[in-house]
Enzyme design. Structure first.
Site, short mmCIF file in Angstrom:
data_model
loop_
_atom_site.label_atom_id
_atom_site.label_comp_id
_atom_site.label_asym_id
_atom_site.label_seq_id
_atom_site.Cartn_x
_atom_site.Cartn_y
_atom_site.Cartn_z
CB SER A 157 -0.84 0.01 1.27
OG SER A 157 -1.41 1.30 1.50
CE1 TYR A 170 -4.72 -1.97 4.90
CE2 TYR A 170 -3.42 0.01 4.50
CZ TYR A 170 -4.10 -1.09 4.01
OH TYR A 170 -4.16 -1.32 2.67
#
Ligand code: BGC
Length: 272
Positions: A157, A170
């Protein structure tokens, strides 16, 4: 869009392939000629959607198999690879895609929320990468070949580099993926296994629907994307297909950002 990469006869496992980016990757690899193992979580809804992905692939003349496995569980991962290699004989490509979010302010984040994200996004990617490495290393040496014997592609990501308030679990998982990927790339390169990441920015998928599903949220999202549009799963999938193919044979240990420039600090245009 033209399909330049050729994965004919290759076998790919795509984790979390029942929706979002994973689904897009599974369809793209199949279009490029790969046989695809469509992993999904062991629940009814994921299974139905996994089967739909398999159906789309077979309708288009490809080969695919849906396999249920919770990739945060060691035994499930071992079973996933056993089932895949029993069905398709070998495994050439792992796309380590499955990932989740559990947002919370740090003062309210429960250990369970922290753990669940790390277990899936980081430990799950470790378990699958380990199993892929085992499968690649166990393969009998093929006739002299100049190209890799196996490829691992992590779906990371932009948050492997961009800090993310209210999503510390995350961001920590994706920061971990970055060095996990590089360490494995360094370790496995002499064995001709290539390991890379694709780091998507904002892609139109269910995981981030609130960030794009109203005109207001989309407008505020677009301020973060210099290229001026949200990404689509196919944008990511084409990058993955290239990394999975021999066209990228000299590429290992790299993170390819597919983010419309989100990592370029767009708020600094004309400021600072
Ligand atoms: C997250 C999305 C988010 C994007 C950009 C991704 O890793 O899963 O929810 O929109 O990063 O912030």
């Amino acid at each position: 869009m033209r399909h330049a990469v050729d994965l004919t006869g290759r076998v790919a496992i795509v984790t979390g392939a029942n929706s979002g980016i994973g689904r897009g990757v599974a369809l793209e690899l199949a279009r490029a000629g790969a046989k695809v193992v469509v992993n999904h979580r062991p629940n009814e809804d994921s299974e139905r959607r996994g089967n739909e992905v398999v159906q789309s692939i077979t309708d288009a003349g490809g080969e695919a198999l849906a396999v249920a496995a919770d990739i945060s569980q060691e035994a499930d991962v071992e079973q996933l690879f056993l089932t895949a290699s029993a069905h398709f004989q070998s495994i050439d490509i792992l796309v380590n895609n499955a990932g989740i979010e559990q947002p919370a302010a740090i003062q309210d984040m429960t250990l369970a929320q922290w753990q669940k994200v790390i277990d899936t996004n980081l430990t799950g990617q470790f378990l699958c990468a380990r199993q892929a490495a085992r499968a690649f290393l166990a393969r009998a040496p093929t006739p002299p070949s100049d190209t890799a014997v196996g490829k691992i592609i992590f779906i990371s990501s932009v948050h492997e580099v961009i800090p993310w308030a209210f999503q510390a679990n995350y961001a920590a998982s994706k920061g971990g993926v970055s060095l996990l990927m590089q360490s494995l790339a360094q370790e496995l390169a002499p064995m001709k296994i290539r390991v890379n990441s694709v780091a998507p920015g904002a892609i139109r998928t269910p995981i981030n629907a609130p960030a794009w599903n109203t005109p207001e949220s989309l407008a505020s999202l677009l301020k973060l994307i210099p290229y001026g549009r949200i990404g689509e799963p196919e944008d990511v999938a084409r990058a993955v297909a290239w990394l999975a193919s021999d066209d990228s044979d000299y590429v290992t240990g790299t993170t390819l950002f597919v983010d419309g420039g989100m990592t370029l600090y767009p708020e600094f245009r004309g400021a600072g």
